[in-house]
Enzyme design. Structure first.
Site, PDB file in Angstrom:
ATOM      1  N   GLY A  50      36.210  14.030   5.175  1.00  0.00           N
ATOM      2  CA  GLY A  50      35.767  12.668   4.897  1.00  0.00           C
ATOM      3  C   GLY A  50      34.904  11.995   5.940  1.00  0.00           C
ATOM      4  O   GLY A  50      34.113  11.115   5.624  1.00  0.00           O
ATOM      5  N   GLU A 104      37.753   8.763  11.747  1.00  0.00           N
ATOM      6  CA  GLU A 104      38.321   8.943  10.406  1.00  0.00           C
ATOM      7  C   GLU A 104      37.485   8.220   9.373  1.00  0.00           C
ATOM      8  O   GLU A 104      36.854   7.213   9.672  1.00  0.00           O
ATOM      9  CB  GLU A 104      39.747   8.353  10.373  1.00  0.00           C
ATOM     10  CG  GLU A 104      40.859   9.361  10.564  1.00  0.00           C
ATOM     11  CD  GLU A 104      41.138  10.200   9.312  1.00  0.00           C
ATOM     12  OE1 GLU A 104      40.266  10.305   8.418  1.00  0.00           O
ATOM     13  OE2 GLU A 104      42.232  10.769   9.238  1.00  0.00           O
ATOM     14  N   ASP A 105      37.547   8.703   8.138  1.00  0.00           N
ATOM     15  CA  ASP A 105      36.894   7.979   7.045  1.00  0.00           C
ATOM     16  C   ASP A 105      37.714   6.750   6.656  1.00  0.00           C
ATOM     17  O   ASP A 105      37.181   5.661   6.485  1.00  0.00           O
ATOM     18  CB  ASP A 105      36.654   8.888   5.826  1.00  0.00           C
ATOM     19  CG  ASP A 105      37.914   9.627   5.351  1.00  0.00           C
ATOM     20  OD1 ASP A 105      38.976   9.537   6.012  1.00  0.00           O
ATOM     21  OD2 ASP A 105      37.827  10.300   4.311  1.00  0.00           O
ATOM     22  N   ASP A 108      44.918   4.818   5.444  1.00  0.00           N
ATOM     23  CA  ASP A 108      45.594   4.197   4.300  1.00  0.00           C
ATOM     24  C   ASP A 108      47.051   3.931   4.703  1.00  0.00           C
ATOM     25  O   ASP A 108      47.337   2.930   5.349  1.00  0.00           O
ATOM     26  CB  ASP A 108      45.439   5.170   3.119  1.00  0.00           C
ATOM     27  CG  ASP A 108      46.015   4.673   1.812  1.00  0.00           C
ATOM     28  OD1 ASP A 108      46.469   3.525   1.746  1.00  0.00           O
ATOM     29  OD2 ASP A 108      46.017   5.439   0.826  1.00  0.00           O
ATOM     30  N   GLY A 110      48.642   5.709   6.893  1.00  0.00           N
ATOM     31  CA  GLY A 110      48.745   6.077   8.305  1.00  0.00           C
ATOM     32  C   GLY A 110      49.418   7.418   8.534  1.00  0.00           C
ATOM     33  O   GLY A 110      49.507   7.876   9.667  1.00  0.00           O
ATOM     34  N   LYS A 136      43.076   0.066   5.429  1.00  0.00           N
ATOM     35  CA  LYS A 136      43.750  -0.666   4.343  1.00  0.00           C
ATOM     36  C   LYS A 136      44.984  -1.338   4.944  1.00  0.00           C
ATOM     37  O   LYS A 136      46.070  -0.737   4.966  1.00  0.00           O
ATOM     38  CB  LYS A 136      44.168   0.302   3.227  1.00  0.00           C
ATOM     39  CG  LYS A 136      43.007   0.931   2.447  1.00  0.00           C
ATOM     40  CD  LYS A 136      43.534   1.818   1.308  1.00  0.00           C
ATOM     41  CE  LYS A 136      42.417   2.382   0.451  1.00  0.00           C
ATOM     42  NZ  LYS A 136      42.906   3.309  -0.596  1.00  0.00           N
ATOM     43  N   ASP A 164      35.982  10.992  -1.108  1.00  0.00           N
ATOM     44  CA  ASP A 164      35.918  11.686  -2.395  1.00  0.00           C
ATOM     45  C   ASP A 164      37.017  11.275  -3.355  1.00  0.00           C
ATOM     46  O   ASP A 164      38.054  10.746  -2.953  1.00  0.00           O
ATOM     47  CB  ASP A 164      36.056  13.200  -2.174  1.00  0.00           C
ATOM     48  CG  ASP A 164      37.477  13.582  -1.755  1.00  0.00           C
ATOM     49  OD1 ASP A 164      37.962  13.042  -0.737  1.00  0.00           O
ATOM     50  OD2 ASP A 164      38.115  14.389  -2.461  1.00  0.00           O
ATOM     51  N   ARG A 170      31.383  12.473  -2.430  1.00  0.00           N
ATOM     52  CA  ARG A 170      31.181  12.408  -0.981  1.00  0.00           C
ATOM     53  C   ARG A 170      29.744  12.124  -0.567  1.00  0.00           C
ATOM     54  O   ARG A 170      29.493  11.544   0.474  1.00  0.00           O
ATOM     55  CB  ARG A 170      31.575  13.744  -0.329  1.00  0.00           C
ATOM     56  CG  ARG A 170      33.044  14.041  -0.344  1.00  0.00           C
ATOM     57  CD  ARG A 170      33.334  15.177   0.636  1.00  0.00           C
ATOM     58  NE  ARG A 170      34.609  15.823   0.371  1.00  0.00           N
ATOM     59  CZ  ARG A 170      35.790  15.357   0.772  1.00  0.00           C
ATOM     60  NH1 ARG A 170      35.873  14.238   1.444  1.00  0.00           N
ATOM     61  NH2 ARG A 170      36.896  16.015   0.494  1.00  0.00           N
TER      62      ARG A 170
HETATM   63  P1  IMP Z   1      46.934   8.206   4.753  1.00  0.00           P
HETATM   64  O1  IMP Z   1      47.556   9.445   5.335  1.00  0.00           O
HETATM   65  O2  IMP Z   1      47.768   7.606   3.653  1.00  0.00           O
HETATM   66  O3  IMP Z   1      46.527   7.192   5.801  1.00  0.00           O
HETATM   67  O4  IMP Z   1      45.641   8.661   3.988  1.00  0.00           O
HETATM   68  C1  IMP Z   1      44.553   9.075   4.669  1.00  0.00           C
HETATM   69  C2  IMP Z   1      43.694   9.991   3.838  1.00  0.00           C
HETATM   70  O5  IMP Z   1      43.843   9.754   2.428  1.00  0.00           O
HETATM   71  C3  IMP Z   1      42.242   9.719   4.140  1.00  0.00           C
HETATM   72  O6  IMP Z   1      41.795  10.446   5.237  1.00  0.00           O
HETATM   73  C4  IMP Z   1      41.576  10.094   2.829  1.00  0.00           C
HETATM   74  O7  IMP Z   1      41.319  11.484   2.800  1.00  0.00           O
HETATM   75  C5  IMP Z   1      42.603   9.758   1.773  1.00  0.00           C
HETATM   76  N1  IMP Z   1      42.371   8.420   1.165  1.00  0.00           N
HETATM   77  C6  IMP Z   1      43.118   7.301   1.314  1.00  0.00           C
HETATM   78  N2  IMP Z   1      42.599   6.277   0.643  1.00  0.00           N
HETATM   79  C7  IMP Z   1      41.485   6.746   0.039  1.00  0.00           C
HETATM   80  C8  IMP Z   1      40.494   6.141  -0.809  1.00  0.00           C
HETATM   81  O8  IMP Z   1      40.514   4.936  -1.160  1.00  0.00           O
HETATM   82  N3  IMP Z   1      39.487   6.950  -1.225  1.00  0.00           N
HETATM   83  C9  IMP Z   1      39.399   8.272  -0.883  1.00  0.00           C
HETATM   84  N4  IMP Z   1      40.298   8.874  -0.085  1.00  0.00           N
HETATM   85  C10 IMP Z   1      41.342   8.119   0.371  1.00  0.00           C
HETATM   86 MG    MG Z   2      40.383  11.999   5.431  1.00  0.00          MG
END
Ligand code: IMP
Ligand code: MG
Length: 180
Positions: A50, A104-105, A108, A110, A136, A164, A170
């Site tokens: 990402g 990081e992209d 969310d 974490g 977020k 994505d 992407r």
């Molecule tokens: P976390 O582990 O819940 O913080 O999620 C992180 C990963 O989930 C990111 O690096 C993304 O790959 C994916 N992700 C979370 N939210 C989104 C979104 O809105 N669009 C696309 N990918 C997301």
């Molecule tokens: Mg990611």
């Protein structure tokens, strides 16, 4: 730029145009330039897939001498987190004593970043900071500070600029949000 696009089974509408993304990337790069101006060759670590587009634009705006590397973690399935995170792949060489900036992209819940930071910190760097394109705040469940957030959004699911939906979207230069 199309206003509505279809990826797999979902429709997405335009949310953030490329020019606005560029402004946010410039602003976060300026903060990093100020904070790291006197640090010894910081190391940027991008999380694939990402972060590739964000890293590419961010690094062009960095004014100090730096090194850059990419690592890989588990990815998301569909529009909600699987809660499964694999180990960190691709970090060759020591980071002991280095100033590391994880790129990081999106952060969310974490989960992914926490896993990544635990692994990095065990390698005894001088410091670790996180620079994410999107944050977020309403979904973030961890206490680790996310120092650099280029943009904050709600709980909506977005694609484009590296992000994505099941591998599609992407390459879009603008950010799109899923419609109901
Ligand atoms: P976390 O582990 O819940 O913080 O999620 C992180 C990963 O989930 C990111 O690096 C993304 O790959 C994916 N992700 C979370 N939210 C989104 C979104 O809105 N669009 C696309 N990918 C997301
Ligand atoms: Mg990611």
């Amino acid at each position: 730029m199309q206003d509505i696009i279809q990826l797999h089974d979902r429709k997405f509408r335009i949310m953030i145009p490329a020019e606005k993304i560029d402004e946010a990337v410039t602003a976060v790069a300026e903060r990093i330039n100020r904070d790291y101006a006197d640090k010894e060759t910081p190391l940027f670590v991008g999380v694939l897939n990402g972060s590739f587009m964000f890293m590419s634009d961010l690094i062009k705006k960095i004014e100090f001498q730096n090194e850059l590397s990419f690592v890989k973690l588990a990815s998301y399935e569909g529009t909600s987190s699987t809660g499964q995170v694999k180990s960190l792949l691709g970090l060759n060489g020591s980071i002991e004593g280095r100033h590391v900036i994880v790129v990081e992209d999106i952060v969310d819940t974490g989960e992914s970043i926490e896993h990544m930071l635990r692994d990095l910190e065990a390698r005894r760097p001088a410091s670790v900071a996180v620079c994410t394109l999107f944050f977020k705040p309403a979904s973030y469940r961890k206490s680790y500070p996310i120092q650099y957030r280029a943009m904050e959004i709600g709980n909506e699911f977005i694609v484009g600029y590296g992000l994505d939906y099941d591998q599609l979207g992407r390459s879009l230069k603008d950010i799109y949000v899923v419609t109901e």
